[in-house]
Every structure is written in structure tokens, then in C-alpha cells.
Design an enzyme around this catalytic site. Structure first.
Site, PDB file in Angstrom:
ATOM      1  N   ASP A  51       0.848  -1.229   0.001  1.00 16.87           N
ATOM      2  CA  ASP A  51       0.117  -0.003   0.194  1.00 16.87           C
ATOM      3  C   ASP A  51       1.075   1.339   0.074  1.00 16.87           C
ATOM      4  OD1 ASP A  51      -1.957  -1.740   0.348  1.00 16.87           O
ATOM      5  OD2 ASP A  51      -3.003  -1.131   1.901  1.00 16.87           O
ATOM      6  N   HIS A 202       4.053  -2.095   3.212  1.00 17.54           N
ATOM      7  CA  HIS A 202       4.095  -0.992   2.604  1.00 17.54           C
ATOM      8  C   HIS A 202       5.213  -0.526   1.577  1.00 17.54           C
ATOM      9  CE1 HIS A 202       1.111  -0.613   5.854  1.00 17.54           C
ATOM     10  NE2 HIS A 202       0.431   0.278   5.043  1.00 17.54           N
TER      11      HIS A 202
HETATM   12 ZN   LIG Z   1      -2.495   3.020   3.254  1.00 13.15          ZN
END
Ligand SMILES: [Zn+2]
Length: 239
Positions: A51, A202
Site C-alpha cells: 500500500d 507498504h
Molecule cells: Zn494506506
């Protein structure tokens, strides 16, 4: 603020108020505010999801690691960053990975007006589609925070809302060993439950381009090297 801290804080509020609404809004696996894709009963499968990219400091290195091992992953992009780094978006897509919508600016959607929700979702899909020329079919709410209208708008746009069943807080400086350990333990726990793992990692940071996430890349590489028997899939393998 970190999602897990917010979930913890929200749980306290919910308990104090005697209500379950905060839980429904923030729990990654709750289906109360509408159906979301988490993970099917396929304990040998893992969806690596990344993400908050694209991120010029990190995404290309991550693509190299995934390519070296022939692993397909899912990237939930922030539309604002996709506008700033179109060539990186093209690289992710050209490598065969699945690309999803993670809103334009990463707000807590559970607390936004319907108009803002629409702007955030449409803006991010437009940003990605302008670069790739293909429809975006998957959506992940920032922090997993939602209410019914968030999921309704995503569905209206033809997108499947995706949550997760493992999050490792890799936005904190945990170090590679600790991060790898968290992934290992989470995958093992999901296997024992008889379900696939849908892990949030991430390659970017929502506060701006350039977030330091190389430990995530290193942990990914070590995990894949040690788990060659796993079937790595994009979340589109699940519906
Ligand atoms: Zn996020």
C-alpha cells in the site's frame, strides 16, 4: 496515526459506549458494513499486498525482488502519487502485478462526507486509468476505515473492496528480523485457521513520496526465499 493504534483506541471507545459501530468501521475482517474480500479457505496461498505507493525510493527495488522470484503481488496506489510517478505505475503494471485504488490522498473515509468519498475514489481510479488505460477493479480503504457508503461507492464503480488478515506495522522502524518474524507468525496463524494470508505491507508512506521502506523490501525477499512452496497470488485470484 497507525491503523492498529487507532483500532485499539476505537475498541476502547466502542466498549465504553457499548456500541459496535467503531468495530464495524475499523476491524479489518468485519463484514458488518458490507462485504469485503479478505482471504479464502486456501491455506497454501498468500497475497502480498503493498500500500501507499508508488514510491520512487522503494517500488522499483521491490519489483526487482518480486521479478527475481517470479512472484505476483498487489499494489494499492495512492492516486496523488500515481499522478506524480506515472512511469513507475507503468512499471508495476508491465511486471504483471495487480493494481488497486487506495484513494487520492489517503483520508479516514469512515468520517468523510459522501461527496468527499466519491472524489477520493473517482480521483484515484482516474489517475491510474489515465496512465494505464485500463479499469481499476480493486479498492482498499486507507487504514481499512469504512462505513456502508464507502463500500457502496466502490461497488458502484465496479471495484471489489479488499481488507486483510495480517498487518505487520512495517511503517515503524522494526528492523528486518522483527518484521520477517511478524510475517512468519501471521502466516502460520492463518494456516492453522485454514485460510490464505492477505498481508498488508507498504512500499510507500501516505504522508509523502520518498518514505523509507527498504526493510519491507528486504523482509519480502527473505520471506519469499524461505517459502518457495507457497502459491503467491494477486487478490484477483480470490474474486
Ligand atoms: Zn494506506
Amino acid at each position: 496515526m497507525a491503523a492498529a493504534e487507532m483500532i485499539g483506541g476505537a475498541a476502547v471507545v466502542a466498549a465504553a459506549a457499548g456500541g459496535a459501530l467503531a468495530w464495524a468501521a475499523l476491524s479489518p475482517e468485519s463484514q458488518i458494513f458490507g462485504r469485503t474480500l479478505v482471504a479464502p479457505a486456501r491455506p497454501d496461498e498468500i497475497a502480498l499486498t503493498y500500500d501507499d505507493g508508488p514510491n520512487p525510493q522503494v517500488t522499483a527495488q521491490l519489483l526487482e525482488v518480486l521479478a527475481k522470484h517470479g512472484v505476483r503481488a498487489t499494489f494499492f496506489l495512492i492516486g496523488g502519487f500515481a499522478r506524480q510517478c506515472p512511469s513507475l505505475v507503468r512499471e508495476v503494471a508491465a511486471a504483471g502485478h495487480l493494481i488497486g485504488n487506495h484513494t487520492m490522498t489517503h483520508p479516514w473515509l469512515a468520517w468523510q462526507t459522501e461527496r468527499r468519498i466519491r472524489e477520493e475514489l473517482h480521483g484515484a481510479s482516474a489517475a491510474i486509468e489515465d496512465v494505464l488505460g485500463q479499469r481499476v477493479k480493486y479498492f482498499r480503504a486507507p487504514h481499512g476505515a469504512r462505513r456502508p457508503v464507502v463500500l457502496q461507492v466502490a461497488r458502484e464503480m465496479g471495484m471489489v473492496p479488499v481488507q486483510w488478515n495480517l498487518i505487520c506495522q512495517d511503517w515503524k522502524p522494526l528492523g528486518v528480523d522483527e518484521l520477517l518474524g511478524r510475517i512468519e507468525r501471521g502466516v502460520e496463524r492463518n494456516r492453522r485457521r485454514g485460510v490464505a494470508t492477505n498481508v498488508v505491507l507498504h512500499d510507500g508512506g501516505h504522508l509523502g513520496l520518498g518514505a523509507e521502506r527498504m526493510d519491507t523490501v528486504r523482509a519480502t525477499e527473505r520471506f519469499i526465499a524461505q517459502h518457495a512452496d507457497v502459491r503467491y497470488v494477486g487478490v484477483d485470484a480470490w474474486g
